[in-house]
Scaffold this motif. Structure first.
Motif, PDB file in Angstrom:
ATOM      1  N   VAL A  56       0.836  -1.203   0.000  1.00 50.94           N
ATOM      2  CA  VAL A  56       0.000   0.000   0.000  1.00 50.94           C
ATOM      3  C   VAL A  56       0.869   1.250   0.000  1.00 50.94           C
ATOM      4  CG1 VAL A  56      -1.656   1.337   1.350  1.00 50.94           C
ATOM      5  CG2 VAL A  56      -1.993  -1.125   1.053  1.00 50.94           C
ATOM      6  N   ARG A  57       1.890   1.298   0.860  1.00 54.33           N
ATOM      7  CA  ARG A  57       2.750   2.472   0.933  1.00 54.33           C
ATOM      8  C   ARG A  57       3.474   2.716  -0.384  1.00 54.33           C
ATOM      9  NH1 ARG A  57       5.377   5.568   4.684  1.00 54.33           N
ATOM     10  NH2 ARG A  57       3.361   5.451   5.746  1.00 54.33           N
ATOM     11  N   ARG A  58       3.966   1.647  -1.005  1.00 54.00           N
ATOM     12  CA  ARG A  58       4.668   1.819  -2.274  1.00 54.00           C
ATOM     13  C   ARG A  58       3.734   2.386  -3.348  1.00 54.00           C
ATOM     14  NH1 ARG A  58       9.675  -0.853  -3.125  1.00 54.00           N
ATOM     15  NH2 ARG A  58       9.465   0.053  -5.215  1.00 54.00           N
ATOM     16  N   GLU A  59       2.490   1.931  -3.364  1.00 53.70           N
ATOM     17  CA  GLU A  59       1.543   2.479  -4.332  1.00 53.70           C
ATOM     18  C   GLU A  59       1.262   3.944  -4.026  1.00 53.70           C
ATOM     19  OE1 GLU A  59      -2.803   1.533  -6.360  1.00 53.70           O
ATOM     20  OE2 GLU A  59      -2.385   0.780  -4.348  1.00 53.70           O
ATOM     21  N   GLN A  60       1.081   4.269  -2.747  1.00 59.24           N
ATOM     22  CA  GLN A  60       0.829   5.660  -2.358  1.00 59.24           C
ATOM     23  C   GLN A  60       1.986   6.577  -2.732  1.00 59.24           C
ATOM     24  OE1 GLN A  60       0.090   5.171   1.822  1.00 59.24           O
ATOM     25  NE2 GLN A  60      -2.114   4.830   1.550  1.00 59.24           N
ATOM     26  N   ASP A  61       3.200   6.054  -2.665  1.00 55.75           N
ATOM     27  CA  ASP A  61       4.397   6.842  -2.999  1.00 55.75           C
ATOM     28  C   ASP A  61       4.674   6.875  -4.498  1.00 55.75           C
ATOM     29  OD1 ASP A  61       4.748   7.299  -0.318  1.00 55.75           O
ATOM     30  OD2 ASP A  61       6.324   5.802  -0.052  1.00 55.75           O
ATOM     31  N   LEU A  62       3.747   6.285  -5.276  1.00 56.08           N
ATOM     32  CA  LEU A  62       3.889   6.226  -6.739  1.00 56.08           C
ATOM     33  C   LEU A  62       5.141   5.466  -7.155  1.00 56.08           C
ATOM     34  CD1 LEU A  62       2.800   9.875  -7.686  1.00 56.08           C
ATOM     35  CD2 LEU A  62       1.389   7.826  -7.432  1.00 56.08           C
ATOM     36  N   LYS A  63       5.541   4.506  -6.334  1.00 59.53           N
ATOM     37  CA  LYS A  63       6.659   3.617  -6.626  1.00 59.53           C
ATOM     38  C   LYS A  63       6.204   2.181  -6.383  1.00 59.53           C
ATOM     39  CE  LYS A  63      10.154   6.987  -5.144  1.00 59.53           C
ATOM     40  NZ  LYS A  63      11.272   7.229  -4.186  1.00 59.53           N
TER      41      LYS A  63
END
Length: 564
Positions: A542-549
């Motif tokens: 989830v965090r990686r998607e939120q960070d656009l990575k």
């Protein structure tokens, strides 16, 4: 798998025929009884069929079919029981544990219910039956809702009554009482013949199970534990002995070759030391399909996941109560090969209906359609790196600087659906154990010893190297002596300082020394985070998607480098 009455009456001719089949027949002195067994091992909670690729004796190319699933197994057993109502279904361990999400999300209670539906009578425990500890194993046998996993237990149904089949283990001993934790054997009767099914699990179980859950248990020598029971069993009128042994071997022979003589591995010396009266060992653990002879003993295994069943025939001299011969064949459980069993179809539909809505919930989008655990000639996999990174991400609030992940804890590739979106079920398939994360301090010198422990004995061939988190890297040279193979190790580009202390994260299984990494157990200032590995993985995605990575992007540089 049945003889005609006329053939059964011709004892001498039958004995000769059986000698050709099994390789070692005994001339009968009285009327014969034919007993049909079906053996299952390493189901691992696979309630549904999946793709299975195989090649048998005489096959010029591999075949890929949909095989397994409780509906498929039930259909085959239903057909075979029409020929023999006294057929016995038995198991060789790891029926549960390391399971797909459809079973794991409910503490494997759906799988235990499915095994009851199939008519399983007795099974040895496997190492995975101990994944959640002795308390949970006993609950799964006896029933009840008081579980170390309250979020999963009794959530499939509002009550859980326990398994109708029986777990057996001759070599699992309570250190305080000096008595077996479970019954060592179970005597069953078919065609008027008593048969003792003796259970045992690999004596190295403590190395592959989290130590906290098996505190106070000892895993004794398999052969010695089995052999000492025979006088007791003979006193009860038993003359036929079958060992259900969760220990495995390997062979280059096809799964259906009758009978291979090239079986290797830890199982073989155990079989050699068994009492000669034991002519059949049903094995598991190595997830191989084989029908092999070790001396005069037939040793079987039926791959894993319900892809195969072993059909075994015992012929017993009723007068002497002795086994005349034993033969077997492995049968691929191809979906649709037998008329459906309506009970199993209905049961599987119930499980799917309760689980699919929850498992289909989206977690996050990743960069690729799948992140695989295959190492493809390398020491690291894309998914191993991803899980190690997720572990570090979740453990950073506890001061973690580096994280490690064992390859055996990663049970499936990280698959996606439409738009490369990972569902809850797809994430759970990767990390089904429900391990929690532990953080500890290790010095630079201890970290070097930990890395060197990867090459103890021959374990690296089966377990692979530890997967490491971002920022940590090392190189090794196998041409150097054992204990001196790591030639450089850095954290964030800075060489490890032998005297410095580093904060290290790992799942609780290896953190307690599991998988033969005793250095983890020496870590100081330990913090049991209570964070589950699956939660760390989903939060990281989830965090990686939120960070656009989005996770799953290819690494620029390897973290583990072998010097040639």
């Amino acid at each position: 798998m049945t003889f005609s009455p006329r053939t059964l009456a011709l004892a001498t001719a039958l004995s000769a025929a059986l000698g050709m089949l099994g390789g070692c027949a005994t001339t009968p002195s009285g009327p014969l009884a034919e007993i049909n067994l079906v053996a299952l091992n390493d189901l691992h909670g696979h309630l549904e069929a999946d793709k299975f690729t195989y090649a048998g004796v005489g096959d010029t190319s591999q075949k890929t079919v949909h095989a397994g699933g409780i509906d498929t197994l039930a259909a085959a057993l239903q057909a075979w029981r029409r020929d023999d109502r006294e057929l016995l279904l038995v198991g060789a361990g790891d029926m549960i544990g390391a399971s797909p999400a459809l079973s794991a999300m409910w503490a494997d209670e759906p799988t235990i219910g499915a095994l009851d539906l199939l008519g399983l009578t007795v099974t040895s425990v496997g190492n995975h039956e101990f994944d959640q500890g002795r308390i949970e194993l006993l609950r799964q046998q006896k029933g009840g809702c008081a579980s170390p996993r309250p979020d999963k237990a009794c959530k499939f149904d509002s009550r859980y009554d326990g398994a109708k089949f029986h777990y057996v283990a001759a070599n699992v001993i309570d250190a305080n009482s000096r008595r077996p934790l479970l019954p060592p054997y179970r005597i069953l009767e078919a065609k008027g013949v008593k048969i003792a099914f003796i259970g045992a699990v690999l004596r190295d179980t403590a190395e592959v199970v989290a130590s906290a859950g098996i505190a106070g248990l000892q895993f004794a020598d398999e052969a010695e534990s089995v052999n000492r029971l025979l006088p007791e069993l003979r006193a009860q009128g038993v003359g036929v002995f079958v060992v259900l042994l969760h220990q495995g071997g390997r062979t280059a022979s096809e799964f259906d070759k009758q009978y291979c003589n090239d079986l290797e591995g830890d199982l073989v010396p155990v079989v050699h030391r068994l009492d000669p009266a034991i002519r059949l060992v049903i094995s598991g653990h190595s997830h191989k399909g084989y029908l092999c002879k070790v001396g005069d003993t037939l040793v079987t295994q039926a791959q894993m996941g319900g892809h195969m069943l072993s059909r075994i025939k015992l012929v017993v001299d009723r007068k002497t109560n002795a086994l005349v011969d034993v033969s077997a064949r492995n049968v691929v459980m191809e979906q649709g090969a037998y008329p459906a069993d309506p009970r199993a179809v209905t049961y599987l539909a119930k499980v799917r209906a309760k689980g699919n809505a929850e498992l289909a919930k989206p977690v996050a989008r990743i960069a690729t359609p799948a992140v695989t655990r295959e190492r493809k000639g390398s020491d690291e996999s894309a998914l191993g790196n991803l899980v190690a990174d997720a572990t570090l991400f979740a453990a950073r609030p506890f001061g973690a600087q580096v994280a490690f992940m064992n390859t055996g804890g990663i049970r499936a590739n990280l698959e996606t659906g439409s738009g490369n979106v990972v569902s809850k079920g797809q994430a759970l398939a990767v990390l089904p154990f429900g391990n929690t994360l532990t953080v500890m301090n290790l010095t630079g010198a201890q970290l070097r010893v930990l890395l060197e422990q990867q090459w103890i004995g021959d374990k690296v061939e089966t377990r692979g190297l530890l997967q490491v988190s971002e920022g940590f890297s090392y190189a090794y040279d196998l041409r150097r002596p054992a204990g001196q193979r790591v030639i450089e190790a850095t954290l964030n580009g800075v060489p490890l300082d032998d005297n410095a202390s580093y904060r290290v994260a790992a799942n609780n299984f290896i953190a307690e020394g599991g998988d033969a990494f005793p250095m983890f157990a020496k870590g100081s200032n330990r913090a049991e985070t209570g964070v589950r590995d699956i939660d760390s993985l989903t939060a990281y995605l989830v965090r990686r998607e939120q960070d656009l990575k989005p996770a799953g992007q290819a690494l620029e540089q390897p973290r583990i480098r072998r010097v040639q």
